[in-house]
Scaffold this motif. Structure first.
Motif, PDB file in Angstrom:
ATOM      1  N   GLU A 116      11.044 -20.002  -3.025  1.00  0.00           N
ATOM      2  CA  GLU A 116      10.308 -19.900  -1.758  1.00  0.00           C
ATOM      3  C   GLU A 116       9.999 -18.459  -1.348  1.00  0.00           C
ATOM      4  N   HIS A 117      10.251 -17.494  -2.212  1.00  0.00           N
ATOM      5  CA  HIS A 117       9.993 -16.094  -1.852  1.00  0.00           C
ATOM      6  C   HIS A 117       8.584 -15.870  -1.326  1.00  0.00           C
ATOM      7  N   PRO A 118       7.533 -16.397  -1.971  1.00  0.00           N
ATOM      8  CA  PRO A 118       6.184 -16.141  -1.442  1.00  0.00           C
ATOM      9  C   PRO A 118       6.003 -16.645  -0.001  1.00  0.00           C
ATOM     10  N   SER A 119       6.475 -17.850   0.288  1.00  0.00           N
ATOM     11  CA  SER A 119       6.295 -18.364   1.646  1.00  0.00           C
ATOM     12  C   SER A 119       7.185 -17.614   2.633  1.00  0.00           C
ATOM     13  N   LEU A 120       8.336 -17.146   2.202  1.00  0.00           N
ATOM     14  CA  LEU A 120       9.205 -16.372   3.091  1.00  0.00           C
ATOM     15  C   LEU A 120       8.597 -14.993   3.370  1.00  0.00           C
ATOM     16  N   LEU A 121       7.909 -14.416   2.406  1.00  0.00           N
ATOM     17  CA  LEU A 121       7.220 -13.149   2.653  1.00  0.00           C
ATOM     18  C   LEU A 121       6.050 -13.350   3.611  1.00  0.00           C
ATOM     19  N   GLN A 122       5.414 -14.503   3.549  1.00  0.00           N
ATOM     20  CA  GLN A 122       4.374 -14.815   4.527  1.00  0.00           C
ATOM     21  C   GLN A 122       4.982 -14.948   5.919  1.00  0.00           C
ATOM     22  N   ALA A 123       6.174 -15.529   5.993  1.00  0.00           N
ATOM     23  CA  ALA A 123       6.868 -15.635   7.285  1.00  0.00           C
ATOM     24  C   ALA A 123       7.200 -14.248   7.817  1.00  0.00           C
ATOM     25  N   LEU A 124       7.580 -13.336   6.924  1.00  0.00           N
ATOM     26  CA  LEU A 124       7.831 -11.952   7.320  1.00  0.00           C
ATOM     27  C   LEU A 124       6.577 -11.367   7.947  1.00  0.00           C
ATOM     28  N   ASP A 125       5.444 -11.566   7.305  1.00  0.00           N
ATOM     29  CA  ASP A 125       4.191 -11.012   7.835  1.00  0.00           C
ATOM     30  C   ASP A 125       3.844 -11.606   9.199  1.00  0.00           C
ATOM     31  N   ARG A 126       4.021 -12.913   9.370  1.00  0.00           N
ATOM     32  CA  ARG A 126       3.733 -13.542  10.675  1.00  0.00           C
ATOM     33  C   ARG A 126       4.665 -12.978  11.751  1.00  0.00           C
ATOM     34  N   ALA A 127       5.934 -12.802  11.419  1.00  0.00           N
ATOM     35  CA  ALA A 127       6.889 -12.272  12.392  1.00  0.00           C
ATOM     36  C   ALA A 127       6.538 -10.836  12.761  1.00  0.00           C
ATOM     37  N   LEU A 128       6.153 -10.039  11.777  1.00  0.00           N
ATOM     38  CA  LEU A 128       5.785  -8.654  12.073  1.00  0.00           C
ATOM     39  C   LEU A 128       4.513  -8.588  12.902  1.00  0.00           C
ATOM     40  N   ASP A 129       3.585  -9.512  12.662  1.00  0.00           N
ATOM     41  CA  ASP A 129       2.382  -9.575  13.498  1.00  0.00           C
ATOM     42  C   ASP A 129       2.771  -9.825  14.953  1.00  0.00           C
ATOM     43  N   ALA A 130       3.749 -10.703  15.167  1.00  0.00           N
ATOM     44  CA  ALA A 130       4.187 -11.016  16.530  1.00  0.00           C
ATOM     45  C   ALA A 130       4.946  -9.846  17.156  1.00  0.00           C
ATOM     46  N   LEU A 131       5.697  -9.115  16.352  1.00  0.00           N
ATOM     47  CA  LEU A 131       6.482  -7.992  16.873  1.00  0.00           C
ATOM     48  C   LEU A 131       5.637  -6.747  17.133  1.00  0.00           C
ATOM     49  N   THR A 132       4.506  -6.647  16.442  1.00  0.00           N
ATOM     50  CA  THR A 132       3.653  -5.465  16.585  1.00  0.00           C
ATOM     51  C   THR A 132       2.206  -5.906  16.839  1.00  0.00           C
ATOM     52  N   PRO A 133       1.963  -6.585  17.957  1.00  0.00           N
ATOM     53  CA  PRO A 133       0.626  -7.127  18.206  1.00  0.00           C
ATOM     54  C   PRO A 133      -0.449  -6.051  18.355  1.00  0.00           C
ATOM     55  N   HIS A 134      -0.040  -4.829  18.664  1.00  0.00           N
ATOM     56  CA  HIS A 134      -1.013  -3.740  18.851  1.00  0.00           C
ATOM     57  C   HIS A 134      -1.363  -3.067  17.532  1.00  0.00           C
ATOM     58  N   GLU A 135      -0.755  -3.497  16.439  1.00  0.00           N
ATOM     59  CA  GLU A 135      -1.003  -2.894  15.115  1.00  0.00           C
ATOM     60  C   GLU A 135      -1.869  -3.827  14.287  1.00  0.00           C
ATOM     61  N   PRO A 136      -2.783  -3.279  13.491  1.00  0.00           N
ATOM     62  CA  PRO A 136      -3.551  -4.154  12.582  1.00  0.00           C
ATOM     63  C   PRO A 136      -2.636  -4.611  11.434  1.00  0.00           C
ATOM     64  N   PRO A 137      -2.833  -5.857  10.941  1.00  0.00           N
ATOM     65  CA  PRO A 137      -2.041  -6.342   9.814  1.00  0.00           C
ATOM     66  C   PRO A 137      -2.216  -5.447   8.598  1.00  0.00           C
ATOM     67  N   ALA A 138      -1.195  -5.397   7.765  1.00  0.00           N
ATOM     68  CA  ALA A 138      -1.264  -4.581   6.545  1.00  0.00           C
ATOM     69  C   ALA A 138      -2.276  -5.207   5.582  1.00  0.00           C
TER      70      ALA A 138
END
Length: 193
Positions: free
Chosen positions: A170-192
């Protein structure tokens, strides 16, 4: 002339062997004898550096914490905030053999810390050091609520590392979860990218 021994280096090698053993078989299989075999030494030679199993565990826990902190220090904190946070979290996740072994050992140490005050003290100190450094960096980067964000990033990292240990598929889906969480934590930043 007597042979000169680099005592700190020998302790680090024995500690590294303990980390490998803990990752492969768990802490219940760690003993002076098993660490001696894993490090290519006699039990007597290991006891020259560590009098007890607890001494070995404490040293290895510190060593594991140092390794994570060293990798985190290599992340370019000059990157945009969200990207730097992602890189920091990735340094803690079991995405290769070395980090997998460290994460498994860290999990074992965390479980043991519930019953061993010396290990608990080390875990708390490593947690404080990481939290303080991350909070200071987030504050300098202009992140609103740096301490709360640091706590959230650490919790995210810990949770993902745990899940990745027992669900490697499940590493790929967990890395996607990381990205979603970081989007929520840094809403003023553009996604990587």
């Amino acid at each position: 002339m007597p042979k000169s021994v680099d005592r700190p280096e020998q302790r680090r090698r024995i500690g590294a062997a303990l980390l490998r053993l803990a990752a492969e078989r768990g802490l219940d299989q760690v003993s002076v004898r098993t660490v001696a075999v894993a490090s290519g030494r006699s039990a007597g030679a290991v006891q020259k550096y560590f009098r007890t199993k607890e001494d070995m565990l404490v040293f290895a826990a510190e060593l594991a914490g140092e390794r994570v902190e060293e990798r985190m220090a290599l992340v370019d904190t000059g990157l945009p905030l969200r990207r730097a946070l992602r890189e920091l979290v990735l340094t803690t996740l079991p995405l290769d053999e070395e980090r997998r072994a460290e994460a498994a050992a860290q999990l074992a140490f965390a479980a043991q810390a519930a019953h061993h005050p010396r290990l608990a003290a080390i875990r708390r100190q490593v947690d404080r050091d990481v939290r303080d450094a991350l909070t200071q960096w987030l504050q300098a980067a202009g992140c609103p609520g740096p301490q709360a964000t640091a706590d959230a990033v650490i919790a995210l990292s810990d949770g993902l590392a745990l899940r990745m240990l027992y669900t490697p598929a499940e590493h790929p889906s967990l890395l996607q979860a990381l990205d979603r969480a970081l989007d929520a934590l840094t809403p003023h930043e553009p996604p990587a990218a």
